[in-house]
Motif scaffolding. Structure first.
Motif, PDB file in Angstrom:
ATOM      1  N   LEU A  33       0.821  -1.214   0.000  1.00  0.00           N
ATOM      2  CA  LEU A  33       0.000   0.000   0.000  1.00  0.00           C
ATOM      3  C   LEU A  33       0.855   1.266   0.000  1.00  0.00           C
ATOM      4  N   LEU A  34       1.962   1.212   0.726  1.00  0.00           N
ATOM      5  CA  LEU A  34       2.786   2.412   0.884  1.00  0.00           C
ATOM      6  C   LEU A  34       3.844   2.552  -0.210  1.00  0.00           C
ATOM      7  N   ASP A  35       4.144   1.435  -0.894  1.00  0.00           N
ATOM      8  CA  ASP A  35       5.254   1.414  -1.846  1.00  0.00           C
ATOM      9  C   ASP A  35       6.508   1.951  -1.158  1.00  0.00           C
ATOM     10  N   ALA A  36       6.800   1.358   0.011  1.00  0.00           N
ATOM     11  CA  ALA A  36       7.904   1.817   0.848  1.00  0.00           C
ATOM     12  C   ALA A  36       8.532   0.617   1.542  1.00  0.00           C
ATOM     13  N   ASP A  37       9.681   0.831   2.159  1.00  0.00           N
ATOM     14  CA  ASP A  37      10.324  -0.207   2.958  1.00  0.00           C
ATOM     15  C   ASP A  37       9.728  -0.167   4.365  1.00  0.00           C
ATOM     16  N   VAL A  38       9.265  -1.308   4.835  1.00  0.00           N
ATOM     17  CA  VAL A  38       8.614  -1.395   6.149  1.00  0.00           C
ATOM     18  C   VAL A  38       9.290  -2.489   6.965  1.00  0.00           C
ATOM     19  N   GLU A  39       9.678  -2.151   8.176  1.00  0.00           N
ATOM     20  CA  GLU A  39      10.314  -3.115   9.087  1.00  0.00           C
ATOM     21  C   GLU A  39       9.505  -3.196  10.373  1.00  0.00           C
ATOM     22  N   ARG A  40       9.164  -4.405  10.778  1.00  0.00           N
ATOM     23  CA  ARG A  40       8.479  -4.581  12.068  1.00  0.00           C
ATOM     24  C   ARG A  40       9.538  -4.802  13.137  1.00  0.00           C
ATOM     25  N   THR A  41       9.554  -3.948  14.147  1.00  0.00           N
ATOM     26  CA  THR A  41      10.563  -4.037  15.205  1.00  0.00           C
ATOM     27  C   THR A  41      10.007  -4.588  16.521  1.00  0.00           C
ATOM     28  N   GLU A  42       8.696  -4.676  16.617  1.00  0.00           N
ATOM     29  CA  GLU A  42       8.061  -5.241  17.810  1.00  0.00           C
ATOM     30  C   GLU A  42       6.705  -5.795  17.401  1.00  0.00           C
ATOM     31  N   CYS A  43       6.292  -6.897  18.040  1.00  0.00           N
ATOM     32  CA  CYS A  43       5.059  -7.569  17.616  1.00  0.00           C
ATOM     33  C   CYS A  43       4.304  -8.104  18.828  1.00  0.00           C
ATOM     34  N   LEU A  44       3.018  -7.810  18.898  1.00  0.00           N
ATOM     35  CA  LEU A  44       2.178  -8.301  19.995  1.00  0.00           C
ATOM     36  C   LEU A  44       2.137  -9.823  20.029  1.00  0.00           C
ATOM     37  N   ALA A  45       2.170 -10.438  18.847  1.00  0.00           N
ATOM     38  CA  ALA A  45       2.095 -11.896  18.778  1.00  0.00           C
ATOM     39  C   ALA A  45       3.405 -12.566  19.202  1.00  0.00           C
ATOM     40  N   GLN A  46       4.454 -11.758  19.371  1.00  0.00           N
ATOM     41  CA  GLN A  46       5.758 -12.281  19.809  1.00  0.00           C
ATOM     42  C   GLN A  46       6.134 -11.689  21.173  1.00  0.00           C
ATOM     43  N   GLN A  47       5.153 -11.589  22.044  1.00  0.00           N
ATOM     44  CA  GLN A  47       5.326 -11.096  23.416  1.00  0.00           C
ATOM     45  C   GLN A  47       5.715  -9.622  23.494  1.00  0.00           C
ATOM     46  N   GLY A  48       5.475  -8.870  22.434  1.00  0.00           N
ATOM     47  CA  GLY A  48       5.717  -7.438  22.500  1.00  0.00           C
ATOM     48  C   GLY A  48       4.569  -6.715  23.182  1.00  0.00           C
ATOM     49  N   LYS A  49       4.820  -5.473  23.561  1.00  0.00           N
ATOM     50  CA  LYS A  49       3.770  -4.675  24.188  1.00  0.00           C
ATOM     51  C   LYS A  49       2.865  -4.023  23.146  1.00  0.00           C
ATOM     52  N   LYS A  50       3.357  -3.981  21.910  1.00  0.00           N
ATOM     53  CA  LYS A  50       2.592  -3.405  20.795  1.00  0.00           C
ATOM     54  C   LYS A  50       3.256  -3.845  19.508  1.00  0.00           C
ATOM     55  N   CYS A  51       2.590  -3.593  18.396  1.00  0.00           N
ATOM     56  CA  CYS A  51       3.218  -3.809  17.097  1.00  0.00           C
ATOM     57  C   CYS A  51       3.815  -2.481  16.629  1.00  0.00           C
ATOM     58  N   VAL A  52       5.069  -2.518  16.216  1.00  0.00           N
ATOM     59  CA  VAL A  52       5.758  -1.299  15.794  1.00  0.00           C
ATOM     60  C   VAL A  52       6.324  -1.508  14.393  1.00  0.00           C
ATOM     61  N   TYR A  53       5.996  -0.576  13.505  1.00  0.00           N
ATOM     62  CA  TYR A  53       6.485  -0.624  12.129  1.00  0.00           C
ATOM     63  C   TYR A  53       7.296   0.638  11.837  1.00  0.00           C
ATOM     64  N   VAL A  54       8.509   0.452  11.335  1.00  0.00           N
ATOM     65  CA  VAL A  54       9.351   1.564  10.917  1.00  0.00           C
ATOM     66  C   VAL A  54       9.264   1.646   9.397  1.00  0.00           C
ATOM     67  N   ILE A  55       8.862   2.808   8.899  1.00  0.00           N
ATOM     68  CA  ILE A  55       8.578   2.982   7.467  1.00  0.00           C
ATOM     69  C   ILE A  55       9.565   3.968   6.879  1.00  0.00           C
TER      70      ILE A  55
END
Length: 214
Positions: A184-206
């Protein structure tokens, strides 16, 4: 003290309407054993908050009477086990056809969402695309927060995941979300934290995607 009492009364009104259906102020007064004035005060507040709605019904004999029932917003306050049913069905599918088939379902869902939202991204700068994505995810219940770093990167945080129970079991759902964002963004997106992996939130660096010339 008064706030706790108000909350308790509101909960009782919601519970009564859930179990008995639409009720009049008089019927609520009888059930709650409080004054009709107090009942109407709660009803007025709850109606303004979008939790209940009123309609007139004609009783024979007599004038039409206002009854109050739950809105869709209020229905959402009651426990739902949709994720349990979904997980049971996905587990059955995985057992019958293998987990690859479950992954294909998530891929098809990602493609469907991409088609649904791509028009909202057309002709926009990355800044506007990211803000549009944040609004879309927030409307879908992800409780988003968006920040921009000094270096020009965007950090999209999702404090809630409506499909967390499913993502905990089938991690491909998270991969599909990441791929959807990149598409959707046509950009580079990196997930640095994930709720499904015991994170406190999902975090995406764009980050703006570097274009290769040549």
């Amino acid at each position: 003290m008064n706030a706790n009492k108000d909350l308790s009364t509101r909960e009782r009104i919601l519970h009564l309407m859930k179990t008995a259906g639409p009720l009049s102020a008089k019927e609520l007064t009888t059930e709650l054993q409080i004054t009709e004035m107090a009942v109407r005060r709660h009803l007025g507040t709850m109606e303004r908050d979008g939790l209940i709605e009123s309609k007139m019904i004609r009783q024979t004999p007599g004038r039409p009477t206002a009854v109050y029932g739950l809105t869709e917003l209020a229905e959402g306050l009651f426990p739902k086990k949709y994720h349990s049913l979904t997980l049971d069905l996905l587990d059955e599918l995985a057992e019958e056809s293998g987990e690859d088939m479950v992954d294909r379902l998530f891929d098809r869902r990602k493609e469907k969402l991409s088609r649904k939202y791509m028009a909202d991204m057309q002709g926009k700068t990355l800044n506007d695309k990211v803000r549009t994505l944040s609004e879309i995810q927030n409307d879908n219940g992800y409780m988003t927060e968006l920040q921009q770093t000094d270096g020009g990167e965007y950090v999209l945080m999702e404090h809630n995941c409506p499909i967390s129970q499913i993502a905990n079991r089938y991690n491909h759902a998270c991969d599909c979300e990441l791929n959807l964002f990149e598409s959707l963004l046509d950009a580079d997106v990196e997930r640095t934290e994930c709720l499904a992996q015991q994170g406190k939130k999902c975090v995406y660096v764009i980050r703006q995607r570097n274009r290769q010339i040549g």
